[in-house]
Design a protein around this motif. Structure first.
Motif, short mmCIF file in Angstrom:
data_model
loop_
_atom_site.label_atom_id
_atom_site.label_comp_id
_atom_site.label_asym_id
_atom_site.label_seq_id
_atom_site.Cartn_x
_atom_site.Cartn_y
_atom_site.Cartn_z
N LEU A 1 0.83 -1.21 0.00
CA LEU A 1 0.00 0.00 0.00
C LEU A 1 0.87 1.26 0.00
CD1 LEU A 1 -2.71 1.36 0.06
CD2 LEU A 1 -2.82 0.98 2.53
N ARG A 2 1.94 1.25 0.79
CA ARG A 2 2.84 2.40 0.80
C ARG A 2 3.48 2.61 -0.57
NH1 ARG A 2 4.43 0.40 6.00
NH2 ARG A 2 6.31 -0.52 5.06
N ALA A 3 3.84 1.49 -1.24
CA ALA A 3 4.43 1.61 -2.57
C ALA A 3 3.43 2.20 -3.57
CB ALA A 3 4.92 0.24 -3.05
N PHE A 4 2.18 1.75 -3.51
CA PHE A 4 1.16 2.32 -4.39
C PHE A 4 1.04 3.83 -4.14
CE2 PHE A 4 -0.71 -1.90 -5.34
CZ PHE A 4 -1.02 -1.71 -6.68
N ARG A 5 1.06 4.24 -2.87
CA ARG A 5 0.93 5.66 -2.56
C ARG A 5 2.12 6.47 -3.08
NH1 ARG A 5 -0.84 4.39 3.66
NH2 ARG A 5 -3.13 4.32 3.36
N THR A 6 3.31 5.87 -3.03
CA THR A 6 4.51 6.57 -3.48
C THR A 6 4.60 6.62 -5.00
OG1 THR A 6 5.72 5.90 -1.48
CG2 THR A 6 7.03 6.58 -3.38
N VAL A 7 4.38 5.47 -5.64
CA VAL A 7 4.55 5.38 -7.09
C VAL A 7 3.38 6.02 -7.84
CG1 VAL A 7 4.83 3.76 -9.02
CG2 VAL A 7 5.94 3.30 -6.82
N ARG A 8 2.19 5.85 -7.27
CA ARG A 8 0.96 6.33 -7.92
C ARG A 8 0.93 5.90 -9.39
NH1 ARG A 8 -1.39 9.87 -4.36
NH2 ARG A 8 -2.92 10.48 -5.95
N PRO A 9 0.99 4.58 -9.63
CA PRO A 9 1.07 4.10 -11.02
C PRO A 9 -0.24 4.34 -11.77
CG PRO A 9 0.67 2.26 -9.55
CD PRO A 9 0.89 3.47 -8.67
N GLU A 10 -0.11 4.42 -13.08
CA GLU A 10 -1.31 4.45 -13.92
C GLU A 10 -1.97 3.09 -13.82
OE1 GLU A 10 -2.55 5.10 -18.61
OE2 GLU A 10 -0.51 5.57 -17.91
N LEU A 11 -3.28 3.07 -13.64
CA LEU A 11 -4.02 1.82 -13.42
C LEU A 11 -4.87 1.52 -14.65
CD1 LEU A 11 -5.19 2.46 -9.73
CD2 LEU A 11 -3.20 1.16 -10.50
N SER A 12 -4.67 0.33 -15.20
CA SER A 12 -5.43 -0.11 -16.36
C SER A 12 -6.55 -1.06 -15.93
CB SER A 12 -4.51 -0.82 -17.35
OG SER A 12 -5.26 -1.47 -18.36
N THR A 13 -7.70 -0.91 -16.52
CA THR A 13 -8.83 -1.81 -16.23
C THR A 13 -9.04 -2.83 -17.35
OG1 THR A 13 -10.44 -0.29 -17.25
CG2 THR A 13 -9.99 -0.02 -14.88
N ARG A 14 -8.13 -2.87 -18.30
CA ARG A 14 -8.37 -3.65 -19.53
C ARG A 14 -8.64 -5.12 -19.26
NH1 ARG A 14 -5.30 -6.21 -23.49
NH2 ARG A 14 -3.39 -5.83 -22.31
N THR A 15 -7.85 -5.76 -18.40
CA THR A 15 -8.06 -7.19 -18.15
C THR A 15 -8.47 -7.47 -16.71
OG1 THR A 15 -5.67 -7.46 -17.78
CG2 THR A 15 -6.52 -7.98 -19.98
N GLN A 16 -8.93 -6.43 -16.00
CA GLN A 16 -9.50 -6.68 -14.68
C GLN A 16 -10.86 -7.35 -14.84
OE1 GLN A 16 -9.07 -3.78 -11.45
NE2 GLN A 16 -7.92 -2.46 -12.87
N VAL A 17 -11.32 -7.99 -13.78
CA VAL A 17 -12.53 -8.80 -13.85
C VAL A 17 -13.56 -8.27 -12.85
CG1 VAL A 17 -13.49 -11.13 -13.58
CG2 VAL A 17 -11.19 -10.83 -14.53
N THR A 18 -14.80 -8.24 -13.28
CA THR A 18 -15.93 -7.92 -12.42
C THR A 18 -16.75 -9.19 -12.23
OG1 THR A 18 -16.02 -5.65 -13.26
CG2 THR A 18 -17.99 -6.49 -12.14
N GLN A 19 -17.06 -9.52 -10.97
CA GLN A 19 -17.76 -10.79 -10.70
C GLN A 19 -18.30 -10.78 -9.28
OE1 GLN A 19 -17.90 -13.58 -12.89
NE2 GLN A 19 -19.25 -14.59 -11.45
N HIS A 20 -19.50 -11.31 -9.08
CA HIS A 20 -19.99 -11.57 -7.73
C HIS A 20 -19.33 -12.85 -7.22
CE1 HIS A 20 -23.07 -8.53 -7.03
NE2 HIS A 20 -23.37 -8.62 -8.33
N ILE A 21 -18.71 -12.76 -6.06
CA ILE A 21 -18.11 -13.92 -5.41
C ILE A 21 -18.77 -14.05 -4.05
CG2 ILE A 21 -15.99 -14.98 -4.55
CD1 ILE A 21 -14.44 -13.40 -6.63
N ASP A 22 -19.71 -14.99 -3.97
CA ASP A 22 -20.56 -15.12 -2.78
C ASP A 22 -21.24 -13.78 -2.51
OD1 ASP A 22 -19.94 -17.76 -2.62
OD2 ASP A 22 -18.61 -17.60 -0.92
N SER A 23 -21.08 -13.22 -1.30
CA SER A 23 -21.77 -11.97 -0.96
C SER A 23 -20.97 -10.73 -1.36
CB SER A 23 -22.07 -11.92 0.54
OG SER A 23 -20.86 -11.99 1.29
N ASP A 24 -19.78 -10.92 -1.91
CA ASP A 24 -18.93 -9.80 -2.29
C ASP A 24 -18.98 -9.56 -3.79
OD1 ASP A 24 -17.64 -9.18 0.31
OD2 ASP A 24 -16.82 -11.21 0.11
N GLU A 25 -18.69 -8.32 -4.17
CA GLU A 25 -18.64 -7.99 -5.59
C GLU A 25 -17.23 -7.54 -5.94
OE1 GLU A 25 -20.77 -5.25 -9.05
OE2 GLU A 25 -21.35 -5.00 -6.95
#
Length: 361
Positions: free
Chosen positions: A173-197
């Motif tokens: 988490l600290r690395a994400f805050r420091t680097v602040r990388p560009e985030l791509s959603t191209r191959t991320q997945v959306t799915q209901h997993i039990d009670s979570d989304e």
């Protein structure tokens, strides 16, 4: 799975002694100690990709032992079975989160390649001395595997000196805050997993929220093991503590203690711990069940790899569907007696590799 609360609890999460000749962690995974030794100002996008691949292995490693514990409980309507079922769902969700985080920074999760061998250590070298094995639900299994995996950094009766999962996630988490990388959603997945989304991570706020979900569902917040994203249900470590101690967790004048209502230990199928290398010379019908289970498990892993390689929610949904089917051969194994013992067989969770192929390639 994570670690990061200072809530005092009168309990123990003793580490099991390492099994002689236990296999090493899955090939290709980095060392948490090496990753955490990199100076904070040198942790760039490549560091994040390496760390998140280790996190894939860590989250995956929890699911088979938790499934074995859950499947071994005869009455799935009971409180303990419901707790275990919820935690399995949470860990699948956590695996999805770290896979989305990895693809967000341009990586590709190698899930089948990260499949651990049991018994063995946790991937990445966290929780040194903890040997994760597969077994039916027993109090020693709850203490030495389930609680040991999820143990917080600080607890009344535990002072672990080895790297913890929580420290590792905090470092990411600290690395994400420091680097602040560009985030791509191209191959991320959306799915209901039990009670979570499972949702794509699009911003640093999404990253922080995703990592906090993993940490708090594992151990709760710094102020309360019940203060989680799970509607005040105990975080994983404390839910396992309730099973082990046989009492609900309650706040007292001296801190949190297992002094609440009874949590009866359930009637379980007596699955023996799977030995190093798997079951030796099993009867033919047991060998057939073991192969059937491992083939289905391998299909699950292939589907998960495909999901984050462009297959999306269809591939992930297919993997989840196949995973539900694992219960039938697992229970059949758990109801088959090992000759000359009072124990039964159980699944080995061997990932079958296709000759001439590279997993996740």
């Amino acid at each position: 799975m994570a670690a990061g609360t200072s809530a005092a609890v009168a309990g123990t999460a003793q580490a099991a002694a390492p099994t002689a000749g236990a296999p090493a962690a899955a090939a290709g995974l980095g060392s948490v100690a090496r990753l955490m030794a990199v100076p904070a100002d040198s942790r760039g996008v490549e560091w994040l990709r390496s760390a998140l691949q280790v996190a894939v292995g860590l989250e995956l490693a929890t699911i088979p032992p938790y499934l074995c514990g859950w499947w071994s409980v005869r009455d799935h309507r009971g409180e303990v079975a419901r707790m275990l079922r919820r935690i399995v769902g949470d860990e699948m969700y956590h695996l999805g989160i770290v896979c989305n985080l990895l693809t967000a920074v341009g990586g590709r999760p190698r899930i089948k390649a990260a499949a651990p061998v049991y018994p063995g250590p946790l991937p990445g070298g966290v929780r040194a001395g903890v040997t994760v094995y597969l077994s039916g639900l027993t109090r020693p299994f709850v203490r030495d595997v389930m609680m040991a995996i999820e143990a917080p950094e600080e607890s009344l009766a535990r002072n672990a000196a080895s790297p913890t999962v929580g420290e590792f996630y905090e470092g990411m988490l600290r690395a994400f805050r420091t680097v602040r990388p560009e985030l791509s959603t191209r191959t991320q997945v959306t799915q209901h997993i039990d009670s979570d989304e499972l949702r794509p991570v699009r911003s640093l706020d999404d990253v922080e929220h995703a990592i906090e979900i993993i940490r708090e569902q594992g151990e709760g917040t710094d102020s309360s093991p019940l203060d989680t994203f799970s509607d005040d249900r105990p975080a994983h470590y404390y839910a396992f503590g309730e099973i082990y101690h046989g009492r609900e967790l309650r706040p007292t004048d001296d801190g949190w203690r297992y002094v609440g209502g009874p949590v009866p230990f359930p009637d379980v199928r007596p699955m023996a711990p799977v030995p190093a290398g798997g079951w030796r010379n099993p009867p033919a019908h047991v060998g057939g069940l073991l192969f059937r289970f491992d083939a289905m498990y391998s299909t699950v892993l292939d589907s998960l790899d495909a999901a984050w390689a462009g297959g999306g929610h269809r591939a992930l949904g297919a993997g989840i569907h196949t995973m539900r089917g694992l219960e039938r051969p697992a229970v059949e194994l758990m109801e088959t007696a090992i000759p000359n013992t009072r124990s039964t067989y159980g699944p080995q969770f061997h990932a079958l590799r296709r000759p001439g192929t590279r997993d996740g390639a």
